[in-house]
Design a protein around this motif. Structure first.
Motif, mmCIF file in Angstrom:
data_model
loop_
_atom_site.group_PDB
_atom_site.id
_atom_site.type_symbol
_atom_site.label_atom_id
_atom_site.label_comp_id
_atom_site.label_asym_id
_atom_site.label_seq_id
_atom_site.Cartn_x
_atom_site.Cartn_y
_atom_site.Cartn_z
ATOM 1 N N LEU A 1 0.695 -1.323 0.023
ATOM 2 C CA LEU A 1 0.001 -0.101 0.164
ATOM 3 C C LEU A 1 0.662 1.149 0.039
ATOM 4 O O LEU A 1 0.362 2.275 -0.234
ATOM 5 C CB LEU A 1 -0.823 0.001 1.146
ATOM 6 N N LEU A 2 2.124 1.230 0.421
ATOM 7 C CA LEU A 2 2.995 2.249 0.633
ATOM 8 C C LEU A 2 3.360 3.067 -0.710
ATOM 9 O O LEU A 2 3.361 2.371 -1.785
ATOM 10 C CB LEU A 2 4.044 2.003 1.117
ATOM 11 N N GLY A 3 3.734 4.591 -0.763
ATOM 12 C CA GLY A 3 4.387 5.172 -1.808
ATOM 13 C C GLY A 3 5.584 5.652 -1.428
ATOM 14 O O GLY A 3 5.553 6.480 -0.594
ATOM 15 N N SER A 4 6.874 5.291 -2.158
ATOM 16 C CA SER A 4 8.061 6.218 -1.834
ATOM 17 C C SER A 4 8.263 7.075 -2.978
ATOM 18 O O SER A 4 7.975 6.766 -4.120
ATOM 19 C CB SER A 4 8.911 5.212 -1.589
ATOM 20 N N VAL A 5 8.973 8.031 -2.674
ATOM 21 C CA VAL A 5 9.129 9.145 -3.698
ATOM 22 C C VAL A 5 10.545 9.305 -4.301
ATOM 23 O O VAL A 5 11.609 9.178 -3.525
ATOM 24 C CB VAL A 5 8.848 10.526 -3.073
ATOM 25 N N SER A 6 10.623 8.957 -5.669
ATOM 26 C CA SER A 6 11.844 9.193 -6.176
ATOM 27 C C SER A 6 12.153 10.462 -6.784
ATOM 28 O O SER A 6 11.127 11.385 -7.449
ATOM 29 C CB SER A 6 12.023 8.108 -7.248
ATOM 30 N N VAL A 7 13.494 10.896 -7.076
ATOM 31 C CA VAL A 7 13.938 12.401 -7.499
ATOM 32 C C VAL A 7 14.898 12.302 -8.368
ATOM 33 O O VAL A 7 15.646 11.365 -8.251
ATOM 34 C CB VAL A 7 14.064 13.279 -6.317
#
Lengths: 298, 298
Positions: free
Chosen positions: B76-82
């Motif tokens: 369910l999680l969402g991790s942010v890439s940059v």
């Protein structure tokens, strides 16, 4: 810089540090100011016959490509990765967690990304032929920009409140000019010392420098700046932008006569306006001048 | 399922499709309902002497680890890439964009992730010894769950409004029980037909099934469900949760006597409550029963 102001905001509890630069929880007192600003901006635009849209923090990643954001501002975007594994990959994940090793390599790209500008999802709703006179939108958005900073005026997660016009060139310029004046009036009315400055977006890299120069020479972007730190550059707290046919072309939007639509927007940086108010009038909103309070909380 | 209801919501313009399942823009009319719900929940908790916190959609990624979310709900999680590249990597990015190839492989993990539950950042503020009686928080949060669905009741981006208690076991159980009753009363008052059901969180994988069974047998999670689709399972629109010392241990929080703190929270799924109202009373809030309107917009 503004480390003193940051300390005051944290000590007073108006903002709460999360441990990552530029990410804060907001207190109820801070949010009361935010609601006041939002309501004032809305009432200022009550005559615009605008469609009201509230934009979540997460949007289709494809939007970042269509708007040109990936190309021009790659360093500011945020794309979302997710876990699509089964029990076996979960076992690997648990092992990495147990050894306190990085587990993000097990994630996969999703089809969503963080919203970069509140108005971006609006343009994809307008594809096709517009009716005479174009269309106006009032947009509330939750935005992300990857620019970690200890300056509270430069948050990674913040809100924008915009009025957007989609239509023909004359309408776009008129919208930009009307709202530049209205925004200056609105911000002056709540006691902020503001000025208009020609500006450019922070386009990335070598190619970006040329785009910035041409944006300035065509005066496509005007910022409304406020002198929040006496010893630093004034800070933009709102901006009025004329995009020419950039979004019209990107999203296949035609004005009533069949030409590519021209668009314009005014955007208020809601947290920045709130911080400008707190810096100007003090950290206790109940003690702000009566005329400021009556504008924000009529 | 609820595809008819989804069509009605989209046709009426209350929600606007973004092209990704479970992601919607919200109309001004929908947000007026949301504000009414938030204000009603706040006034119901006005006696709680709670610290009010508004949580942004993006938080430190380390929080997902400390709360145990990565372990239990990785799907369910969402991790942010940059993008942290230079001009050279930008050239590669532009080439990939030009060939309409995937460019997300050029991104790097950041130190932020999407907020999974509104109350999670609160616990890290409480590390250390609490004063007698513990502490209460009112939390407004923007949450993300990666569960793409065409059911409008299952959004990927949504809001939670919570009342959280951090203190001793008796206080935590009392908070949970008080708010279970208050939430049922509040939701009934606005005309929703609700029931209380023992429930479990959607723990992931083989290990998760055991956690779910034990959570149920200890009746740690109660959902307030509403029969929104006559031909489907009732939908949870709020829940009351007793976490035992899970967060107390994870964040080093001690109650006044030095034991690990116990915590409890009630959470209202704001969009779900709004949708339940729209389904129950019709898509035109101005025509809802007078007593419902006077609760939401006194």
């Amino acid at each position: 810089m503004s480390t003193d102001f940051r300390s005051e905001l944290l000590t007073s509890g108006l903002l709460v540090d999360t441990g990552v630069a530029g990410l804060y929880l907001r207190s109820g007192k801070f949010e009361r100011v935010v609601r006041g600003i939002d309501d004032l901006v809305s009432s200022t635009g009550a005559d615009q016959d605008a469609s009201v849209l509230h934009v979540p923090a997460v949007l289709p990643r494809a939007l970042l490509e269509r708007t040109g954001y990936v190309r021009s501002f790659p360093d500011l975007l945020g794309s979302v990765s997710v876990f699509v594994g089964d029990d076996d990959l979960h076992v690997q994940l648990l092992e990495l967690l147990g050894k306190e090793q990085s587990w993000v390599e097990l994630l996969s790209p999703s089809d969503v990304a963080l919203c970069s500008a509140a108005c971006h999802p609006v343009y994809s709703l307008c594809s096709g032929r517009l009716s005479e006179g174009g269309h106006r939108f009032e947009v509330f958005g939750h935005c992300f920009r990857h620019e970690p900073s200890l300056d509270p005026l430069r948050m990674q997660a913040f809100r924008m409140h915009e009025f957007v016009y989609v239509g023909d060139p004359d309408g776009a310029v008129a919208h930009r000019d009307l709202w530049l004046e209205r925004a200056v009036d609105l911000l002056s009315e709540i006691g902020l010392a503001v000025e208009v400055a020609v500006a450019n977006d922070p386009f990335f890299g070598r190619a970006g420098r040329l785009l910035a120069v041409s944006q300035r020479s065509d005066t496509l972007k005007c910022e409304i700046v406020c002198n929040i730190h006496p010893d630093a550059e004034p800070t933009a707290i709102a901006s009025a932008n004329y995009h020419l046919d950039h979004f019209g072309m990107a999203f296949g939007i035609e004005s009533a006569n069949g030409d590519a639509a021209h668009t314009a927007c005014v955007g208020f940086g809601v947290e920045r306006v709130a911080l400008a108010l707190l810096k100007t009038h003090g950290l206790e909103p109940d003690k702000w001048p009566a005329r400021v309070r009556s504008c924000l909380w009529p």
